[in-house]
Enzyme design. Structure first.
Site, PDB file in Angstrom:
ATOM      1  N   SER A  13       0.808  -1.221   0.000  1.00 30.66           N
ATOM      2  CA  SER A  13       0.000   0.000   0.000  1.00 30.66           C
ATOM      3  C   SER A  13       0.840   1.269   0.000  1.00 30.66           C
ATOM      4  O   SER A  13       0.309   2.367  -0.159  1.00 30.66           O
ATOM      5  CB  SER A  13      -0.957   0.012   1.199  1.00 30.66           C
ATOM      6  OG  SER A  13      -0.235   0.018   2.417  1.00 30.66           O
ATOM      7  N   SER A 136      15.387  -6.400   1.892  1.00 33.90           N
ATOM      8  CA  SER A 136      16.172  -6.092   3.075  1.00 33.90           C
ATOM      9  C   SER A 136      16.490  -4.595   3.043  1.00 33.90           C
ATOM     10  O   SER A 136      15.611  -3.765   2.814  1.00 33.90           O
ATOM     11  CB  SER A 136      17.436  -6.952   3.092  1.00 33.90           C
ATOM     12  OG  SER A 136      18.245  -6.646   4.203  1.00 33.90           O
ATOM     13  N   TYR A 151      16.532  -2.151  13.937  1.00 36.42           N
ATOM     14  CA  TYR A 151      16.109  -2.248  12.539  1.00 36.42           C
ATOM     15  C   TYR A 151      17.156  -2.981  11.709  1.00 36.42           C
ATOM     16  O   TYR A 151      16.827  -3.888  10.933  1.00 36.42           O
ATOM     17  CB  TYR A 151      15.856  -0.856  11.959  1.00 36.42           C
ATOM     18  CG  TYR A 151      15.557  -0.881  10.480  1.00 36.42           C
ATOM     19  CD1 TYR A 151      14.331  -1.352  10.013  1.00 36.42           C
ATOM     20  CD2 TYR A 151      16.505  -0.470   9.547  1.00 36.42           C
ATOM     21  CE1 TYR A 151      14.052  -1.394   8.653  1.00 36.42           C
ATOM     22  CE2 TYR A 151      16.232  -0.504   8.184  1.00 36.42           C
ATOM     23  CZ  TYR A 151      15.011  -0.970   7.739  1.00 36.42           C
ATOM     24  OH  TYR A 151      14.751  -1.021   6.391  1.00 36.42           O
ATOM     25  N   LYS A 155      17.173  -6.663   9.539  1.00 38.18           N
ATOM     26  CA  LYS A 155      17.584  -6.816   8.146  1.00 38.18           C
ATOM     27  C   LYS A 155      18.811  -7.721   8.021  1.00 38.18           C
ATOM     28  O   LYS A 155      18.953  -8.438   7.022  1.00 38.18           O
ATOM     29  CB  LYS A 155      17.843  -5.445   7.514  1.00 38.18           C
ATOM     30  CG  LYS A 155      16.576  -4.586   7.425  1.00 38.18           C
ATOM     31  CD  LYS A 155      15.445  -5.295   6.686  1.00 38.18           C
ATOM     32  CE  LYS A 155      14.236  -4.419   6.448  1.00 38.18           C
ATOM     33  NZ  LYS A 155      13.170  -5.109   5.693  1.00 38.18           N
TER      34      LYS A 155
END
Length: 280
Positions: A13, A136, A151, A155
């Site tokens: 989205s 990633s 974060y 990843k």
């Protein structure tokens, strides 16, 4: 026909996922796309044809993921390309972030993708073909920025399981690519896509500066063009030998090279100590 491939894209989205879905539909592909909110997705894509299947999916819920994949198979008959794009950014010092905040980032960015992979692999194995693109970040290769610890850890985890997955599914004709973008001009740095700790600590001025830089100075100033990133991903899938590691953006290219050089320097500088640990 290449244009007949069926793509399954999560987190569609907004961000790179939205750019990719729009590009795929304009190029004639069949696309199943997911979002937590179906109306947000339909509004963002605004495409009405048999080519497009919008789906409301909670990627943290295995049953929700399973139902979505079953719906894609029943609608289009197959899935050729899986893009694990759903995720969000988190900027905060390790001491600031609560266990709940850290785990939620892992639940979406890591375990959400694993849910999709587990549920889609039986179909890809059966057809002996397919591409999996795990989105990633260059932050999954180099995590040196203050405030990016959790974060980047999510990843790094994506990179790690993707490397193993690459080897595991190769005998079935399934190809895996880790997509590591730098900064692209999407809404990734906007509210709703970039989270910060509820309890911020003034002691971490370097983290506060980094948060301010991302939220105020960098937002909508990123050099990367998301439409070109989408085209690059489509090109990679059409190649018979796609790369395992795909960096996107000159900033990502430069950051990766800097990390490689730093690791090489440490390897050589400490080679004597590193290699001195075997039994005599």
């Amino acid at each position: 026909m290449e244009s007949k491939k069926v793509w399954f894209v999560t987190g569609a989205s907004k961000g790179l996922g939205l750019s990719l879905v729009k590009k795929l539909l304009s190029d004639g592909y069949r696309v199943a796309a997911t979002s937590r909110n179906l109306s947000d997705l339909s509004k963002a894509v605004d495409h009405h044809s048999d080519q497009f299947l919008p789906l409301a999916v909670n990627i943290k819920n295995e049953e929700s993921v399973h139902e979505a994949i079953e719906k894609v198979i029943s609608t289009f008959g197959k899935i050729d390309v899986v893009v694990n794009n759903a995720g969000y950014g988190l900027l905060g010092g390790l001491e600031e972030l609560t266990d709940e905040e850290a785990r939620e980032n892992f639940d979406i960015n890591v375990f959400g993708s694993l849910n999709v992979i587990r549920k889609v692999l039986p179909y890809l194995r059966e057809q002996q073909s397919g591409n999996i693109l795990n989105i990633s970040s260059v932050g999954g290769f180099t995590g040196s920025a203050p405030g990016g610890g959790i974060y980047c850890a999510t990843k790094f985890a994506v990179n790690g399981f993707s490397e193993a997955l690459y080897s595991e599914v190769k005998p079935f004709g399934i190809k895996v690519t880790i997509v590591m973008p730098g900064y692209f001009r999407t809404n990734f740095l906007s509210e709703g896509s970039l989270a910060v700790p509820k309890n911020q600590m003034d002691a971490y001025q370097n983290v506060r500066d980094m948060v301010n830089l991302h939220q105020n100075d960098m937002d909508q100033q990123q050099a990367g063009d998301p439409e070109k990133a989408a085209a690059a991903m489509i090109q990679v899938v059409s190649d018979p030998n796609p790369p395992l590691n795909l960096f996107l953006g000159e900033d990502a290219y430069n950051a990766a090279n800097s990390k490689i050089a730093a690791v090489q320097k440490d390897l050589e500088s400490w080679k004597t100590l590193t290699t001195s640990t075997a039994f005599e």
